[in-house]
Enzyme design. Structure first.
Site, mmCIF file in Angstrom:
data_model
loop_
_atom_site.group_PDB
_atom_site.id
_atom_site.type_symbol
_atom_site.label_atom_id
_atom_site.label_comp_id
_atom_site.label_asym_id
_atom_site.label_seq_id
_atom_site.Cartn_x
_atom_site.Cartn_y
_atom_site.Cartn_z
ATOM 1 N N ASP A 38 -7.648 -7.280 1.712
ATOM 2 C CA ASP A 38 -6.655 -7.441 2.773
ATOM 3 C C ASP A 38 -7.263 -6.929 4.061
ATOM 4 O O ASP A 38 -8.141 -6.063 4.052
ATOM 5 C CB ASP A 38 -5.379 -6.645 2.464
ATOM 6 C CG ASP A 38 -5.537 -5.176 2.837
ATOM 7 O OD1 ASP A 38 -5.052 -4.776 3.912
ATOM 8 O OD2 ASP A 38 -6.179 -4.423 2.076
ATOM 9 N N GLN B 19 -11.924 7.018 -4.212
ATOM 10 C CA GLN B 19 -12.336 7.630 -2.960
ATOM 11 C C GLN B 19 -13.704 8.298 -3.170
ATOM 12 O O GLN B 19 -14.313 8.136 -4.208
ATOM 13 C CB GLN B 19 -11.285 8.629 -2.483
ATOM 14 C CG GLN B 19 -10.009 7.983 -1.962
ATOM 15 C CD GLN B 19 -10.203 7.262 -0.630
ATOM 16 O OE1 GLN B 19 -11.271 7.308 -0.001
ATOM 17 N NE2 GLN B 19 -9.167 6.567 -0.184
ATOM 18 N N ASP C 286 -2.927 8.377 -1.709
ATOM 19 C CA ASP C 286 -4.239 9.014 -1.673
ATOM 20 C C ASP C 286 -4.462 9.635 -0.309
ATOM 21 O O ASP C 286 -3.729 9.362 0.647
ATOM 22 C CB ASP C 286 -5.351 8.007 -1.985
ATOM 23 C CG ASP C 286 -5.462 6.916 -0.923
ATOM 24 O OD1 ASP C 286 -4.423 6.546 -0.341
ATOM 25 O OD2 ASP C 286 -6.570 6.425 -0.669
ATOM 26 N N GLY D 264 -11.238 3.912 1.580
ATOM 27 C CA GLY D 264 -12.111 4.703 2.427
ATOM 28 C C GLY D 264 -13.367 3.991 2.872
ATOM 29 O O GLY D 264 -14.352 4.637 3.247
ATOM 30 N N ASP E 209 0.846 -1.179 0.000
ATOM 31 C CA ASP E 209 0.000 0.000 0.000
ATOM 32 C C ASP E 209 0.890 1.240 0.000
ATOM 33 O O ASP E 209 2.105 1.153 0.158
ATOM 34 C CB ASP E 209 -0.986 -0.013 1.167
ATOM 35 C CG ASP E 209 -0.297 -0.030 2.520
ATOM 36 O OD1 ASP E 209 0.899 0.262 2.590
ATOM 37 O OD2 ASP E 209 -0.979 -0.344 3.518
ATOM 38 N N SER E 210 0.297 2.382 -0.212
ATOM 39 C CA SER E 210 1.083 3.590 -0.475
ATOM 40 C C SER E 210 1.673 4.216 0.768
ATOM 41 O O SER E 210 2.574 5.055 0.684
ATOM 42 C CB SER E 210 0.187 4.630 -1.161
ATOM 43 O OG SER E 210 -0.793 5.108 -0.244
ATOM 44 N N GLY E 211 1.161 3.846 1.929
ATOM 45 C CA GLY E 211 1.564 4.486 3.171
ATOM 46 C C GLY E 211 0.662 5.627 3.582
ATOM 47 O O GLY E 211 0.775 6.138 4.692
ATOM 48 N N GLY E 212 -0.245 6.032 2.709
ATOM 49 C CA GLY E 212 -1.081 7.183 3.005
ATOM 50 C C GLY E 212 -1.964 7.000 4.218
ATOM 51 O O GLY E 212 -2.086 7.907 5.054
#
Length: 386
Positions: A277, A200, A157, A227, A103-106
């Site tokens: 996940d 989103q 995101d 989200g 995942d992006s870490g956001g």
């Protein structure tokens, strides 16, 4: 083929998705890439810090997992993306030669980091570990994921927790779309790998539609739905999936991020989701909760202290089949590490069996009946006495 000539490599050289069967909205497919094939619907065990907690990599694979998830935020902080790259990449580092999604870490920046500051450029934040300052831009997020070498990467995101105002949800959604374009440019053309966009829009139908259609126009290799694991009721999640999934390309995988309970999984598959996940099965295992085909079993409950029954005598998983509930209760109450090991093993085994059974039901064309039977078993509760 003449002597001495190498046999052709049967592995695919690029990333692709094949739809094998449908049953209503439910989809049975395969995501293919050089490191392996992901059978969908798929549940991806979460290996936040390059490990699925309390599990050996071989155990995770033997349970039927085709792919695991790693976390960009945690790995960039410790041990560091550049260090992992120098050590041969995340697959070698974690001894997992199969597909990895990062995942992006956001989400972790939003939920864990200290003193974060959002701007068009990205997110400036302080590490929750030592207070060190970092800047996570869309470009840096993709750079980190490329250093890790993950097969499927997520755009950066802004994830808005619900409930939130429509103005805040729209602002975050539009920023996420701009960041998706920047992530796509940074990712470029990487054969065998994929970058997914993230839909989103919170619980606002028109924003979900706008986000999905804008990402579809970017012609990405896959699409995530974000989200929807942020505190909203299940009916809201399902309503948003009902709006979003039909707008996404049929020939691309759909990934619902951070979801969820077994009931969430079977309901989301009914809406056309392919990949999932969630930390739930591993976290629950570390806190004395077992998932079974009869429902949940709380091993902290004293009623289990004299129960000789296993969690499930018909399971192929030794943790489910070969240990009494009395023993699991004892381990849990004694805070023994083996309790977390066995219950995590059981839970991941159940989740993978749940997914395999759904794949089989979709392919056989009786998913609706299968779903009803699974829910009936949960409603009846625990198995009868042996």
């Amino acid at each position: 083929m003449g002597l001495g000539q190498p046999l052709p490599d049967p592995r695919p050289t690029d990333f692709s998705f094949k739809l094998i069967a449908t049953d209503g909205k439910a989809r049975r497919g395969e995501v293919s890439m050089p490191r392996g094939t992901i059978r969908t619907p798929a549940f991806m065990p979460v290996g936040t810090a390059a490990t699925v907690k309390f599990m050996y990599p071989g155990q995770v694979r033997d349970l039927g997992a085709d792919v695991i998830l790693g976390n960009t935020y945690h790995l960039m902080l410790r041990p560091g993306a550049e260090r992992i790259a120098n050590l041969g990449g995340l697959h070698k580092f974690a001894n997992w030669p199969y597909p990895i999604l990062t995942d992006s870490g956001g989400f972790q920046v939003m939920s864990l980091a200290k003193l974060r500051k959002m701007s068009e450029q990205g997110v400036e934040f302080k590490s929750h570990i030592d207070g060190a300052k970092y800047m996570m831009s869309p470009e840096r997020s993709i750079e980190i994921q490329c250093l890790l070498g993950s097969d499927i990467q997520m755009q950066l995101d802004e994830c808005t927790r619900l409930p939130a105002s429509e103005e805040d949800i729209e602002k975050a959604m539009q920023l996420s779309l701009r960041w998706a374009e920047r992530c796509k440019t940074q990712f470029g053309d990487r054969p065998g790998q994929a970058m997914f966009g993230i839909v989103q829009g919170g619980d606002i139908p028109r924003l979900r539609e706008e986000s999905a259609l804008a990402l579809k126009a970017m012609d990405l290799k896959g699409y995530s739905i974000g989200g929807l694991a942020v505190g909203e009721p299940q009916d809201v999640m399902l309503d948003m999936l009902g709006i979003t999934c039909p707008l996404l390309p049929e020939n691309k995988p759909r990934y619902l991020m951070g979801v969820g309970t077994p009931d969430d999984l079977i309901e989301a598959v009914s809406q056309g989701v392919d990949m999932f996940d969630c930390v739930m099965p591993t976290r629950a295992g570390r806190h004395g909760l077992a998932y079974t085909r009869f429902g949940k079993v709380n091993l902290k409950n004293a009623r289990h202290k004299d129960d000789h029954r296993p969690l499930d005598p018909e399971s192929n998983c030794p943790a489910s089949r070969d240990y009494s509930r009395a023993y699991l209760y004892h381990l849990t109450k004694s805070n023994e590490a083996l309790a977390s090991m066995l219950l995590t093993w059981n839970n991941l085994a159940y989740y993978q069996t749940l997914m395999q059974n759904m794949r089989d039901a979709i392919e056989a064309g009786h998913f609706v009946d299968h779903k009803a039977a699974v829910k009936e078993a949960w409603a009846k509760g625990d198995m009868p006495a042996l």
